[in-house]
Design an enzyme around this catalytic site. Structure first.
Site, PDB file in Angstrom:
ATOM      1  N   LEU A  22       0.922  -1.170   0.038  1.00 58.19           N
ATOM      2  CA  LEU A  22       0.089  -0.035   0.047  1.00 58.19           C
ATOM      3  C   LEU A  22       0.815   1.294   0.105  1.00 58.19           C
ATOM      4  O   LEU A  22       0.630   2.099  -0.435  1.00 58.19           O
ATOM      5  CB  LEU A  22      -0.850   0.088   1.130  1.00 58.19           C
ATOM      6  N   GLY A  23       2.034   1.189   0.626  1.00 64.66           N
ATOM      7  CA  GLY A  23       2.737   2.508   0.874  1.00 64.66           C
ATOM      8  C   GLY A  23       4.470   1.904   1.019  1.00 64.66           C
ATOM      9  O   GLY A  23       4.523   1.040   1.547  1.00 64.66           O
ATOM     10  N   GLY A  25       7.566   4.022   3.183  1.00 65.15           N
ATOM     11  CA  GLY A  25       8.134   5.237   3.565  1.00 65.15           C
ATOM     12  C   GLY A  25       9.683   5.059   4.194  1.00 65.15           C
ATOM     13  O   GLY A  25      10.316   4.028   3.678  1.00 65.15           O
ATOM     14  N   GLY A  26      10.091   6.069   4.896  1.00 63.98           N
ATOM     15  CA  GLY A  26      11.610   5.723   5.215  1.00 63.98           C
ATOM     16  C   GLY A  26      11.954   4.912   6.037  1.00 63.98           C
ATOM     17  O   GLY A  26      13.337   4.551   6.144  1.00 63.98           O
ATOM     18  N   TYR A  27      11.237   4.277   6.835  1.00 60.77           N
ATOM     19  CA  TYR A  27      11.555   3.435   7.812  1.00 60.77           C
ATOM     20  C   TYR A  27      10.828   1.799   7.207  1.00 60.77           C
ATOM     21  O   TYR A  27      11.345   0.817   7.929  1.00 60.77           O
ATOM     22  CB  TYR A  27      11.139   3.640   9.198  1.00 60.77           C
ATOM     23  N   GLY A  28      10.223   1.712   6.313  1.00 61.28           N
ATOM     24  CA  GLY A  28       9.680   0.870   5.896  1.00 61.28           C
ATOM     25  C   GLY A  28       8.303   0.657   5.100  1.00 61.28           C
ATOM     26  O   GLY A  28       8.104   1.623   4.352  1.00 61.28           O
ATOM     27  N   VAL A  30       3.977  -0.443   4.235  1.00 59.94           N
ATOM     28  CA  VAL A  30       2.789  -0.934   4.727  1.00 59.94           C
ATOM     29  C   VAL A  30       2.109  -1.602   3.548  1.00 59.94           C
ATOM     30  O   VAL A  30       2.047  -1.553   2.399  1.00 59.94           O
ATOM     31  CB  VAL A  30       1.856   0.332   4.893  1.00 59.94           C
ATOM     32  N   LYS A  63       2.112  -2.308   9.114  1.00 60.76           N
ATOM     33  CA  LYS A  63       3.034  -1.452   8.806  1.00 60.76           C
ATOM     34  C   LYS A  63       4.535  -2.454   9.443  1.00 60.76           C
ATOM     35  O   LYS A  63       4.350  -2.734  10.404  1.00 60.76           O
ATOM     36  CB  LYS A  63       2.760  -0.265   9.786  1.00 60.76           C
ATOM     37  N   ASP A 166       3.181  15.513  11.838  1.00 57.01           N
ATOM     38  CA  ASP A 166       3.443  15.293  10.497  1.00 57.01           C
ATOM     39  C   ASP A 166       2.319  15.348   9.591  1.00 57.01           C
ATOM     40  O   ASP A 166       1.764  14.172   8.983  1.00 57.01           O
ATOM     41  CB  ASP A 166       3.998  13.890  10.163  1.00 57.01           C
TER      42      ASP A 166
END
Length: 188
Positions: A22-23, A25-28, A30, A63, A166
């Site tokens: 689904l997405g 990010g900077g750390y992992g 989803v 996540k 954020d």
């Protein structure tokens, strides 16, 4: 026997089947996942026709946070704060069902928001405006509704004692009924 039941009850990444990313990010990442334990219970129960399991949710957002990317400067505090916010079970905050970890990653299992994110919704609304499909009164009503939902979501996080730093359309999710829920509290 009791130990076997406890081991079967414990959640881990092996209890979930990844269906769709689904997405990122900077750390992992989803993922949309299927809970294999719940889906087998629903299938078994529905075969004996004793209960109505239509409300049982077997799909979730998972996540994954890579531990190696968590530096000593930012530590795990942000992720623990995120977990604390998500587990509050508030109408305007994405619900956390469980969290767990292995040697390499932290995992948050949350409600899957089938409406996507607010950024995508804004793009759809923009297309409808350009096509002439939304009149001003309808647009004004929709934007007032969404503004109120965002304010309520930010207020909910602040009432928990956190500052939601954020806030952006991609961190505001849309549930299946069109309501908004705040997500991604790693910088709280």
């Amino acid at each position: 026997k009791l130990i076997d039941n406890i081991q079967n009850y414990r959640s881990g990444i092996g209890n979930f089947e990844k269906i769709l990313k689904l997405g990122e990010g900077g750390y992992g990442n989803v993922y949309l996942v299927k809970d294999l334990n719940l889906s087998s219970q629903v299938e078994v129960s529905s075969n004996d026709n004793t209960t109505n399991n239509n409300s049982t949710n077997v799909y979730f957002a998972l996540k994954e946070i890579r531990k190696k990317d968590i530096s000593s400067s930012n530590g795990t505090d942000g992720f623990m704060h995120e977990r604390d916010v998500l587990k509050t079970n508030h109408d305007y905050i994405t619900k956390l069902h469980m969290s767990f970890q292995d040697h390499h990653k932290l995992y948050f299992v949350m409600d899957f928001m089938s409406g996507g994110d607010f950024e995508n919704l804004l793009e759809i609304i923009d297309e409808k405006i350009n096509e002439g499909c939304l009149d001003f009164d309808e647009l004004e009503f929709n934007m007032s509704f969404y503004a109120l939902e965002i304010i309520n979501g930010i207020n909910a996080v602040h009432k928990l004692g956190y500052i939601y730093r954020d806030v952006k359309p991609s961190n505001i999710l849309v549930d299946g009924t069109g309501h908004l829920k705040m997500s991604d509290f790693g910088t709280c």
